[in-house]
Design an enzyme around this catalytic site. Structure first.
Site, PDB file in Angstrom:
ATOM      1  N   GLU A 128       0.802  -1.231   0.000  1.00  0.00           N
ATOM      2  CA  GLU A 128       0.000   0.000   0.000  1.00  0.00           C
ATOM      3  C   GLU A 128       0.836   1.283   0.000  1.00  0.00           C
ATOM      4  O   GLU A 128       0.534   2.217   0.734  1.00  0.00           O
ATOM      5  CB  GLU A 128      -0.915   0.025   1.233  1.00  0.00           C
ATOM      6  CG  GLU A 128      -1.878  -1.129   1.284  1.00  0.00           C
ATOM      7  CD  GLU A 128      -2.645  -1.212   2.607  1.00  0.00           C
ATOM      8  OE1 GLU A 128      -3.840  -1.539   2.556  1.00  0.00           O
ATOM      9  OE2 GLU A 128      -2.059  -0.983   3.676  1.00  0.00           O
TER      10      GLU A 128
HETATM   11  C1  TNX Z   1      -4.260  -3.958   4.948  1.00  0.00           C
HETATM   12  S1  TNX Z   1      -2.538  -6.291   4.642  1.00  0.00           S
HETATM   13  C2  TNX Z   1      -2.957  -3.735   5.355  1.00  0.00           C
HETATM   14  C3  TNX Z   1      -2.688  -3.368   6.751  1.00  0.00           C
HETATM   15  C4  TNX Z   1      -3.953  -3.183   7.537  1.00  0.00           C
HETATM   16  C5  TNX Z   1      -4.933  -4.270   7.190  1.00  0.00           C
HETATM   17  C6  TNX Z   1      -6.175  -4.227   8.010  1.00  0.00           C
HETATM   18  C7  TNX Z   1      -1.534  -5.292   4.298  1.00  0.00           C
HETATM   19  C8  TNX Z   1      -0.360  -5.792   3.684  1.00  0.00           C
HETATM   20  N1  TNX Z   1      -1.854  -4.019   4.584  1.00  0.00           N
HETATM   21  O1  TNX Z   1      -1.903  -2.198   6.798  1.00  0.00           O
HETATM   22  O2  TNX Z   1      -3.619  -3.240   8.886  1.00  0.00           O
HETATM   23  O3  TNX Z   1      -5.258  -4.151   5.843  1.00  0.00           O
HETATM   24  O4  TNX Z   1      -6.960  -5.348   7.775  1.00  0.00           O
END
Ligand code: TNX
Length: 524
Positions: free
Chosen positions: A328
């Site tokens: 992300e």
């Molecule tokens: C997505 S999973 C994210 C996390 C969040 C999560 C909450 C991932 C690699 N990134 O930063 O905590 O969703 O469900």
């Protein structure tokens, strides 16, 4: 963690006494590869000693670990003795069948006769997994912290067992909410019961930096000073981190530390102004948004920072992996992301470790030995395989332990799915993504993100019982996995989890075997 003062009821133990012994009907999770029953019982009593054959300190540690596990509930001070000859009647006997050098092999064999309970394994890791099977073959009361009479009987027969995947993990996010060393050790103890062999610690994110870095002290001091909701946060000193690593090692569990980069870095950007492109420190962040932060990819100081952090972390971490996040990074330009990931992978390689990264890293040029952790995008898992890399399976829709069980669950999120106990169990990594087969898969891992999870009781409620199902997917061959059969075994584990004081979710899908009055007593 519920206080379990009550006994689980004499009815359980005595009822077991009347039943004919049948090793094949025991409720072992994960289900073993092969079980043969011979119809008798082995009994642990005051005459029982634990013998081990061979010089290895590691095997002795496992033998002692078993003695320590048996002591509170049985009240027995079982002696651990090295031997070259035959063990005496009524004893438990550990034997290494290899020379101990093949540390990746976790296979074991249990040979249980009326006379001796023999544990054979290629190395201490296998013996440790075998001990978890032995614990599960004893009555549930063996997990209580108060002593009772027993009898402590184990059905006779042979179990031959080994894992399907070499990596079976859980991830704990200590950044969104901080968890103490004591909490982490409890997690290690609980996951070892289900034969997991990795604990991945998500040590940094926007909301908190949780590991002391001596060359950049403000990361932990300032960056670790809060958490989601504005609580006081915290961090592990290097000494505490090493203590966790050692505790895990004694349970044959590898710690995989994660520093999430180049996004998810607000805590670092708040701690050192020079890491920002505009040279201005960011404010600490206590909300739960993602995707707003990025390291300044074209600045030299950024790579001095990454180098120092990875160097210190690698020196504290005996395991083969350093996780560099990579998810992300919505505030990092695509070309900057590619540039950063290439450099970050090089740095990890320089310190002798392999890279683990969230599936987005497969959009970059993967270094030799890098592993992509598939959580969201099947196309990224395929890209990893096209580059000859392995994939670690953590699909959010099946393995995310922060996802709610259903719409009535008070904790957790549901952006990926509601995940009931059967959803977490009924899937197969080897058939989930086209073009990604068993040979491309390193294993499975279930992450617990902690935006909504603030303490150990809440943690246990979200993790159990779903983690037991993920553990079975990682250990038991796909052909032997069956929800109807699993559901019955899991039902019997309710008593065990309760005896350990675990605040688990009592899903309506599982015919829990606990007596009614206990359910009332354990109500949350
Ligand atoms: C997505 S999973 C994210 C996390 C969040 C999560 C909450 C991932 C690699 N990134 O930063 O905590 O969703 O469900």
């Amino acid at each position: 963690m519920a206080i379990v003062a009550l006994s689980l009821g004499i009815s359980l133990g005595s009822c077991k006494k009347q039943e004919p012994s049948d090793l094949t009907r025991e409720s072992i999770i994960p289900a073993p590869v092969s079980v043969t029953a011979t119809g008798g019982y082995f009994t642990i009593s005051k005459n029982t000693d634990i013998y081990f054959k061979g010089e290895t300190e590691e095997l002795k540690q496992v033998a002692q670990y078993l003695a320590d596990r048996l002591k509170p509930a049985t009240g027995l001070d079982i002696e651990v003795i090295q031997t070259a000859g035959e063990p005496k009647r009524g004893s438990i006997y550990f034997v290494l069948t290899g020379d101990g050098t093949n540390t990746a092999d976790e296979s074991y064999e249990l040979n249980i006769s009326k006379k001796v309970l023999q544990i054979s394994a290629v190395n201490a890791a296998g013996a440790f997994r075998a001990v978890q099977t032995v614990r599960q073959l004893l009555p549930a009361e063996i997990e209580l912290s108060t002593a009772s009479e027993g009898p402590w009987m184990v059905p006779t027969g042979i179990i031959s067992d080994y894992p399907d995947y070499s990596y079976r993990g859980m991830m704990l996010d200590v950044s969104r909410h901080f968890f103490s060393v004591e909490d982490v050790k409890r997690v290690i103890d609980l996951i070892s019961y289900y034969k997991l062999n990795v604990l991945h610690l998500h040590l940094s994110d926007d909301q908190g930096w949780r590991i002391e870095i001596k060359s950049w002290p403000n990361l932990a001091l300032h960056g670790g000073s809060t958490e989601v909701g504005g609580g006081e946060g915290g961090f592990f000193t290097q000494e505490q981190y090493s203590d966790i690593v050692k505790y895990a090692q004694e349970r044959h569990i590898t710690i995989v530390p994660e520093i999430d980069m180049p996004g998810h870095t607000n805590a670092a950007l708040a701690s050192y102004a020079e890491l920002n492109c505009d040279g201005k420190a960011r404010e600490l962040y206590t909300g739960i948004n993602v995707g707003f932060s990025s390291l300044c990819v074209r600045k030299d100081i950024t790579y001095k920072f990454v180098d120092d952090v990875i160097r210190e972390l690698a020196a504290l971490t005996p395991g083969p992996y350093i996780h560099i996040g990579g998810d992300e990074s919505h505030s990092t330009k695509t070309e900057d992301y590619l540039f950063f990931m290439e450099k970050a992978q090089e740095i990890v390689g320089k310190y002798g470790k392999n890279v683990l990264g969230w599936d987005e890293i497969a959009t970059t040029k993967l270094a030799n030995g890098s592993v992509a952790q598939y959580w969201a995008k099947a196309a990224n898992a395929q890209k990893a395989v096209e580059q000859g890399a392995k994939v670690l399976f953590s699909p959010a829709i099946k393995t995310y332990l922060d996802m709610q069980y259903d719409s009535t669950t008070k904790l957790g999120l549901h952006w990926a799915a509601y995940i009931e106990v059967d959803d977490a169990y009924e899937w197969d990594p080897a058939t989930m993504v086209e073009g990604v087969g068993k040979e491309n898969i390193l294993g499975v891992e279930a992450p617990l993100w902690t935006e909504t999870v603030t303490n150990i009781d809440e943690l246990e409620y979200m993790v159990f019982p779903r983690l037991a199902g993920i553990a079975e997917i990682g250990w038991t061959p796909a052909l032997k996995r069956d929800w109807i059969d699993y559901r019955e075994r899991l039902a019997r584990h309710g008593e065990r989890l309760a005896a350990m004081g675990v605040d688990f979710y009592r899903s309506d899908l599982v015919p829990w075997a606990e007596p009614e009055e206990k359910k009332v007593l354990k109500a949350r």
